[in-house]
Motif scaffolding. Structure first.
Motif, PDB file in Angstrom:
ATOM      1  N   ASP A 293       0.830  -1.168  -0.048  1.00  0.00           N
ATOM      2  CA  ASP A 293       0.133   0.182  -0.063  1.00  0.00           C
ATOM      3  C   ASP A 293       0.897   1.303   0.059  1.00  0.00           C
ATOM      4  O   ASP A 293       0.543   2.306  -0.736  1.00  0.00           O
ATOM      5  N   GLU A 294       1.745   1.260   0.547  1.00  0.00           N
ATOM      6  CA  GLU A 294       2.813   2.458   0.819  1.00  0.00           C
ATOM      7  C   GLU A 294       3.696   2.780  -0.620  1.00  0.00           C
ATOM      8  O   GLU A 294       3.427   3.937  -1.097  1.00  0.00           O
ATOM      9  N   VAL A 295       3.795   1.777  -1.197  1.00  0.00           N
ATOM     10  CA  VAL A 295       4.623   1.815  -2.588  1.00  0.00           C
ATOM     11  C   VAL A 295       3.373   2.346  -3.854  1.00  0.00           C
ATOM     12  O   VAL A 295       3.587   3.271  -4.454  1.00  0.00           O
ATOM     13  N   GLN A 296       2.282   1.572  -3.628  1.00  0.00           N
ATOM     14  CA  GLN A 296       1.387   2.141  -4.417  1.00  0.00           C
ATOM     15  C   GLN A 296       0.794   3.519  -4.245  1.00  0.00           C
ATOM     16  O   GLN A 296       0.485   4.045  -5.207  1.00  0.00           O
ATOM     17  N   ASN A 297       0.437   3.581  -3.002  1.00  0.00           N
ATOM     18  CA  ASN A 297       0.039   5.204  -2.585  1.00  0.00           C
ATOM     19  C   ASN A 297       0.832   6.273  -2.921  1.00  0.00           C
ATOM     20  O   ASN A 297       0.520   7.420  -3.670  1.00  0.00           O
ATOM     21  N   ILE A 298       2.274   6.086  -2.927  1.00  0.00           N
ATOM     22  CA  ILE A 298       3.124   7.171  -3.240  1.00  0.00           C
ATOM     23  C   ILE A 298       3.516   7.185  -4.848  1.00  0.00           C
ATOM     24  O   ILE A 298       3.508   8.167  -5.464  1.00  0.00           O
ATOM     25  N   ASN A 299       3.811   5.781  -5.301  1.00  0.00           N
ATOM     26  CA  ASN A 299       4.058   5.786  -6.901  1.00  0.00           C
ATOM     27  C   ASN A 299       2.976   5.832  -7.658  1.00  0.00           C
ATOM     28  O   ASN A 299       3.040   6.172  -8.896  1.00  0.00           O
ATOM     29  N   VAL A 300       1.609   5.621  -7.271  1.00  0.00           N
ATOM     30  CA  VAL A 300       0.537   5.548  -8.302  1.00  0.00           C
ATOM     31  C   VAL A 300      -0.446   6.550  -8.003  1.00  0.00           C
ATOM     32  O   VAL A 300      -1.042   7.346  -8.771  1.00  0.00           O
ATOM     33  N   ARG A 301      -1.143   6.066  -6.608  1.00  0.00           N
ATOM     34  CA  ARG A 301      -2.393   6.949  -6.278  1.00  0.00           C
ATOM     35  C   ARG A 301      -1.942   8.534  -6.279  1.00  0.00           C
ATOM     36  O   ARG A 301      -2.572   9.544  -6.838  1.00  0.00           O
ATOM     37  N   GLY A 302      -0.790   8.970  -5.705  1.00  0.00           N
ATOM     38  CA  GLY A 302      -0.424  10.517  -5.396  1.00  0.00           C
ATOM     39  C   GLY A 302      -0.334  10.872  -6.881  1.00  0.00           C
ATOM     40  O   GLY A 302      -0.671  11.959  -7.063  1.00  0.00           O
ATOM     41  N   PRO A 303       0.308  10.388  -7.867  1.00  0.00           N
ATOM     42  CA  PRO A 303       0.554  10.942  -9.105  1.00  0.00           C
ATOM     43  C   PRO A 303      -0.678  11.037  -9.991  1.00  0.00           C
ATOM     44  O   PRO A 303      -0.842  12.121 -10.563  1.00  0.00           O
ATOM     45  N   LEU A 304      -1.671   9.985  -9.783  1.00  0.00           N
ATOM     46  CA  LEU A 304      -2.664  10.256 -10.420  1.00  0.00           C
ATOM     47  C   LEU A 304      -3.598  11.357 -10.158  1.00  0.00           C
ATOM     48  O   LEU A 304      -4.131  11.873 -10.860  1.00  0.00           O
ATOM     49  N   PHE A 305      -3.844  11.392  -8.885  1.00  0.00           N
ATOM     50  CA  PHE A 305      -4.840  12.333  -8.115  1.00  0.00           C
ATOM     51  C   PHE A 305      -4.256  13.679  -8.343  1.00  0.00           C
ATOM     52  O   PHE A 305      -4.800  14.721  -8.135  1.00  0.00           O
ATOM     53  N   THR A 306      -2.799  13.925  -8.212  1.00  0.00           N
ATOM     54  CA  THR A 306      -2.257  15.280  -8.356  1.00  0.00           C
ATOM     55  C   THR A 306      -2.491  15.809  -9.832  1.00  0.00           C
ATOM     56  O   THR A 306      -2.975  16.872  -9.928  1.00  0.00           O
ATOM     57  N   ALA A 307      -2.495  14.631 -10.732  1.00  0.00           N
ATOM     58  CA  ALA A 307      -2.865  15.036 -12.242  1.00  0.00           C
ATOM     59  C   ALA A 307      -4.297  15.449 -12.413  1.00  0.00           C
ATOM     60  O   ALA A 307      -4.750  16.373 -12.779  1.00  0.00           O
ATOM     61  N   ARG A 308      -5.197  14.837 -11.406  1.00  0.00           N
ATOM     62  CA  ARG A 308      -6.606  14.972 -11.607  1.00  0.00           C
ATOM     63  C   ARG A 308      -6.720  16.540 -11.118  1.00  0.00           C
ATOM     64  O   ARG A 308      -7.714  17.121 -11.744  1.00  0.00           O
ATOM     65  N   GLU A 309      -6.147  16.859  -9.893  1.00  0.00           N
ATOM     66  CA  GLU A 309      -6.347  18.181  -9.317  1.00  0.00           C
ATOM     67  C   GLU A 309      -5.610  19.415 -10.349  1.00  0.00           C
ATOM     68  O   GLU A 309      -6.475  20.478 -10.553  1.00  0.00           O
ATOM     69  N   ALA A 310      -4.674  18.726 -11.167  1.00  0.00           N
ATOM     70  CA  ALA A 310      -4.082  19.917 -11.789  1.00  0.00           C
ATOM     71  C   ALA A 310      -4.887  20.071 -13.302  1.00  0.00           C
ATOM     72  O   ALA A 310      -4.706  21.357 -13.731  1.00  0.00           O
ATOM     73  N   ILE A 311      -5.343  19.184 -13.784  1.00  0.00           N
ATOM     74  CA  ILE A 311      -5.852  18.888 -15.386  1.00  0.00           C
ATOM     75  C   ILE A 311      -6.832  20.314 -15.342  1.00  0.00           C
ATOM     76  O   ILE A 311      -6.896  21.238 -16.521  1.00  0.00           O
ATOM     77  N   PRO A 312      -7.834  20.383 -14.605  1.00  0.00           N
ATOM     78  CA  PRO A 312      -8.698  21.759 -14.774  1.00  0.00           C
ATOM     79  C   PRO A 312      -8.022  23.190 -14.697  1.00  0.00           C
ATOM     80  O   PRO A 312      -8.490  23.939 -15.351  1.00  0.00           O
ATOM     81  N   HIS A 313      -6.811  23.265 -14.454  1.00  0.00           N
ATOM     82  CA  HIS A 313      -6.126  24.609 -14.309  1.00  0.00           C
ATOM     83  C   HIS A 313      -4.853  24.390 -15.517  1.00  0.00           C
ATOM     84  O   HIS A 313      -4.204  25.258 -15.449  1.00  0.00           O
ATOM     85  N   MET A 314      -4.904  23.492 -16.427  1.00  0.00           N
ATOM     86  CA  MET A 314      -3.822  23.227 -17.308  1.00  0.00           C
ATOM     87  C   MET A 314      -4.212  24.097 -18.657  1.00  0.00           C
ATOM     88  O   MET A 314      -5.301  24.104 -19.124  1.00  0.00           O
ATOM     89  N   ASN A 315      -3.330  24.767 -19.050  1.00  0.00           N
ATOM     90  CA  ASN A 315      -3.329  25.526 -20.361  1.00  0.00           C
ATOM     91  C   ASN A 315      -3.474  24.487 -21.557  1.00  0.00           C
ATOM     92  O   ASN A 315      -3.120  23.396 -21.508  1.00  0.00           O
TER      93      ASN A 315
END
Length: 249
Positions: A105-127
């Motif tokens: 869980d630690e590896v998947q949360n940092i390496n996959v969950r984090g990047p995916l949901f950071t991208a999700r948060e960023a996409i509405p604000h991307m040019n």
């Protein structure tokens, strides 16, 4: 300084290694750069090492509240986002017989969950014309002992790269991945096993690389710059290996 001049870039895991070198390269090209790390002390130490227009944000890669605050701080400081380099990750070595659900869980949360949901948060604000870059690894296509958690997390990111590329094409946001091979990076000092075991593993890598050497963080930064700029405008959904031929021949 024309490739990404005045572009706004977020780089996660940017206090050392590939992330830091990429931040320096982007700043040298005139970009406005947001650097993240989970250690406030390391972030503070960068103030004497960086020059240009940058913002330091303490953020844990797997913490979704941190991801939201990261995007909010970026937008409030610089406006829209042009480049997102999701570089933060953790390296663990456990044979399957020793692998626990907690480590998985630690590896998947940092390496996959984090990047995916950071991208999700960023996409509405991307040019329009923006670029998202994931940091994967050559191990996502090769079988190495004791890398079930780590390699599977990088394989998941490769899949996420394809999926987001398909979803975001209509927004003219490109999504690609960099797949590093053996790179001289502090990740070899950030692990959970005896240093002797890591040194033994690392000592075998140059013989497995056709170019006969470790790569450099600067070579990852140069690839990230290419993928971030309009010079790669028709590259989408791809994984670019930067591995000296390690996984290619």
């Amino acid at each position: 300084m024309t490739k990404i001049k005045d572009k706004v870039a977020i780089i996660t895991g940017a206090t050392s290694g590939m992330g830091l070198e990429t931040a320096k390269r982007f700043l040298s090209e005139g970009a406005r750069v947001v650097l993240t790390g989970r250690d406030q002390g390391k972030l503070d130490n960068l103030k004497g090492e960086l020059s240009g227009d940058y913002l330091l944000v303490k953020a844990e890669a797997s913490n979704l509240d941190d991801s939201r605050q990261l995007i909010e701080q970026t937008v409030s400081t610089f406006g829209k986002i042009d480049i997102l380099f999701l570089n933060a990750g953790i390296f663990r070595l456990e044979a399957v017989a020793e692998l626990s659900p907690e480590i998985w869980d630690e590896v998947q949360n940092i390496n996959v969950r984090g990047p995916l949901f950071t991208a999700r948060e960023a996409i509405p604000h991307m040019n329009e014309g923006g670029s998202i870059i994931f940091n994967t690894s050559v191990v996502n296509g090769k079988g190495f002992p004791a890398m079930a958690a780590y390699a599977s997390s990088k394989a998941a990111l490769r899949s996420v790269t394809r999926i987001l590329a398909a979803e975001l094409g209509e927004k003219n946001i490109r999504v690609n991945a960099i797949s590093p091979g053996p790179i001289e990076t502090p990740i070899y000092q950030k692990h959970n096993v005896a240093q002797e075991q890591i040194d033994g593993m690392a000592s075998n890598f140059p013989a497995m690389v056709p170019l006969g050497r470790f790569g450099k963080s600067e070579e990852i930064a140069a690839t990230a710059l290419f993928l971030a700029s309009s010079e790669s405008s028709y590259i989408n959904g791809a994984e670019i290996p930067v591995d000296g031929g390690f996984a290619q021949v």
